[in-house]
Design an enzyme around this catalytic site. Structure first.
Site, PDB file in Angstrom:
ATOM      1  N   LYS A 129       8.710-105.382  -2.034  1.00  0.00           N
ATOM      2  CA  LYS A 129       9.621-104.222  -1.690  1.00  0.00           C
ATOM      3  C   LYS A 129       8.855-103.191  -1.002  1.00  0.00           C
ATOM      4  CE  LYS A 129      10.208-102.957  -5.970  1.00  0.00           C
ATOM      5  NZ  LYS A 129       9.420-104.019  -6.637  1.00  0.00           N
ATOM      6  N   ARG A 175      15.006 -97.647 -11.697  1.00  0.00           N
ATOM      7  CA  ARG A 175      14.165 -98.822 -12.754  1.00  0.00           C
ATOM      8  C   ARG A 175      15.009 -98.971 -14.155  1.00  0.00           C
ATOM      9  NH1 ARG A 175       9.193 -98.978  -9.721  1.00  0.00           N
ATOM     10  NH2 ARG A 175       7.733-100.281 -10.545  1.00  0.00           N
ATOM     11  N   ARG A 215      -3.453-108.362  -3.570  1.00  0.00           N
ATOM     12  CA  ARG A 215      -3.212-107.213  -2.679  1.00  0.00           C
ATOM     13  C   ARG A 215      -4.101-106.079  -2.513  1.00  0.00           C
ATOM     14  NH1 ARG A 215       2.611-104.819  -4.572  1.00  0.00           N
ATOM     15  NH2 ARG A 215       1.904-103.771  -6.457  1.00  0.00           N
ATOM     16  N   ARG A 269      -4.827-101.113  -5.975  1.00  0.00           N
ATOM     17  CA  ARG A 269      -4.269-100.219  -6.965  1.00  0.00           C
ATOM     18  C   ARG A 269      -4.955-100.434  -8.549  1.00  0.00           C
ATOM     19  NH1 ARG A 269       2.212-100.464  -6.241  1.00  0.00           N
ATOM     20  NH2 ARG A 269       2.073-100.501  -8.458  1.00  0.00           N
ATOM     21  N   ARG A 302       4.138-104.849 -16.485  1.00  0.00           N
ATOM     22  CA  ARG A 302       5.144-104.196 -15.647  1.00  0.00           C
ATOM     23  C   ARG A 302       5.962-105.454 -15.484  1.00  0.00           C
ATOM     24  NH1 ARG A 302       1.028-103.703 -11.163  1.00  0.00           N
ATOM     25  NH2 ARG A 302       2.518-102.914  -9.621  1.00  0.00           N
TER      26      ARG A 302
HETATM   27  P1  AMP Z   1       5.367 -99.237  -8.123  1.00  0.00           P
HETATM   28  O1  AMP Z   1       4.287 -98.737  -7.155  1.00  0.00           O
HETATM   29  O2  AMP Z   1       6.801 -99.062  -7.775  1.00  0.00           O
HETATM   30  O3  AMP Z   1       5.052-100.714  -8.492  1.00  0.00           O
HETATM   31  O4  AMP Z   1       5.175 -98.293  -9.257  1.00  0.00           O
HETATM   32  C1  AMP Z   1       4.019 -98.233 -10.010  1.00  0.00           C
HETATM   33  C2  AMP Z   1       4.040 -97.474 -11.641  1.00  0.00           C
HETATM   34  O5  AMP Z   1       4.586 -96.060 -11.472  1.00  0.00           O
HETATM   35  C3  AMP Z   1       5.060 -98.136 -12.262  1.00  0.00           C
HETATM   36  O6  AMP Z   1       4.416 -99.131 -12.943  1.00  0.00           O
HETATM   37  C4  AMP Z   1       5.485 -97.238 -13.280  1.00  0.00           C
HETATM   38  O7  AMP Z   1       4.578 -96.765 -14.356  1.00  0.00           O
HETATM   39  C5  AMP Z   1       5.517 -95.796 -12.365  1.00  0.00           C
HETATM   40  N1  AMP Z   1       6.792 -95.983 -11.697  1.00  0.00           N
HETATM   41  C6  AMP Z   1       7.165 -95.943 -10.306  1.00  0.00           C
HETATM   42  N2  AMP Z   1       8.453 -95.861 -10.289  1.00  0.00           N
HETATM   43  C7  AMP Z   1       9.068 -95.762 -11.355  1.00  0.00           C
HETATM   44  C8  AMP Z   1      10.573 -95.380 -11.834  1.00  0.00           C
HETATM   45  N3  AMP Z   1      11.425 -95.394 -11.044  1.00  0.00           N
HETATM   46  N4  AMP Z   1      10.898 -95.295 -13.149  1.00  0.00           N
HETATM   47  C9  AMP Z   1       9.366 -95.218 -13.897  1.00  0.00           C
HETATM   48  N5  AMP Z   1       8.416 -95.438 -13.778  1.00  0.00           N
HETATM   49  C10 AMP Z   1       8.206 -95.760 -12.533  1.00  0.00           C
END
Ligand code: AMP
Length: 223
Positions: free
Chosen positions: A13, A88, A127, A170, A181
């Site tokens: 994404k 989400r 990554r 990360r 996740r």
């Molecule tokens: P991502 O970079 O999208 O993989 O997000 C990293 C982390 O941020 C996730 O594992 C969640 O802990 C938090 N997070 C990001 N977007 C959301 C969302 N829309 N709802 C809830 N938690 C989120």
């Protein structure tokens, strides 16, 4: 144009959003990036979110929806939005409809990046990104141009995009957190797809093909 890129962690994404920003002048709205910035800046939201993110669990719907609302408020009405990692949960999906209407927007497309979840763990743990410009790389599939052997970048390899030689990974891209996740995605995010399907706005793209092929498939949907 307002689109959601949907798919489990590591589906591509972020990479595809960056391409859309470059090719079409859209704006990427990644709640993950916004939360990481909040953690880095030690804002009240960041302090509340950090432990939850480190465990790979979901931050509260209210926090992420407010981030999206605030960011859309700051955008010009004719700039397209790519929702990356949001919504989400079913509640976030409902909140997004309300927020979009408030800003005079509506949802055009939900693009689901279809991937083999087992292959994703390897993809995610490999990554890393440039510590300066944020360009995303992968040790196995997309190393910086000058990295001859697919190993961890040793600090002397320059970022293909900006030439900086420091990279970062990360903290939540480790195997244990990635599994949590994935579980969160299966339990809370995947179930929101049928609702969008009923609205006739979902298109599936094979997220396991190459970055350029996926980008071409997305462009074909948007034109
Ligand atoms: P991502 O970079 O999208 O993989 O997000 C990293 C982390 O941020 C996730 O594992 C969640 O802990 C938090 N997070 C990001 N977007 C959301 C969302 N829309 N709802 C809830 N938690 C989120």
């Amino acid at each position: 144009m307002n689109i959601i890129l949907l798919g489990p962690p590591g589906a591509g994404k972020g990479t595809q959003s960056a391409g859309l920003v470059e090719r079409h002048g859209m704006k990427q709205l990644s709640t993950g990036d916004m939360l990481r910035a909040a953690v880095r800046d030690k804002t009240p939201v960041g302090l509340e979110a950090k432990a939850v993110m480190d465990r790979g669990e979901l931050v509260s719907d209210e926090i992420v929806s407010k981030l999206i609302d605030d960011n859309l408020a700051a955008m010009s009405a004719d700039t397209g939005a790519i929702f990356d990692g949001y919504p989400r949960t079913a509640a976030q999906g409902e909140q997004l409809d309300v927020i979009l209407a408030k800003h005079g927007r509506s949802l055009d497309n939900v693009i689901e990046l279809e991937v083999n979840i087992d292959a994703l763990v390897e993809r995610i743990t490999g990554r890393f990104s440039c510590a300066n410009c944020g360009a995303i790389y992968n040790m196995n599939t997309k190393p910086p141009a000058d990295m001859k052997t697919p190993t961890s970048p040793d600090g002397s390899v320059p970022c293909t995009n900006c030439g900086f030689t420091k990279f970062k990974q990360r903290p939540d891209d480790n195997e244990e957190t990635v599994r949590t996740r994935m579980d969160e995605y299966r339990a809370k995010t995947a179930p929101i797809l049928p609702g969008y399907e009923m609205r006739g706005i979902v298109t599936r793209v094979d997220g396991m093909s190459g970055i350029d092929e996926v980008a071409a498939a997305i462009d074909a949907i948007l034109t």
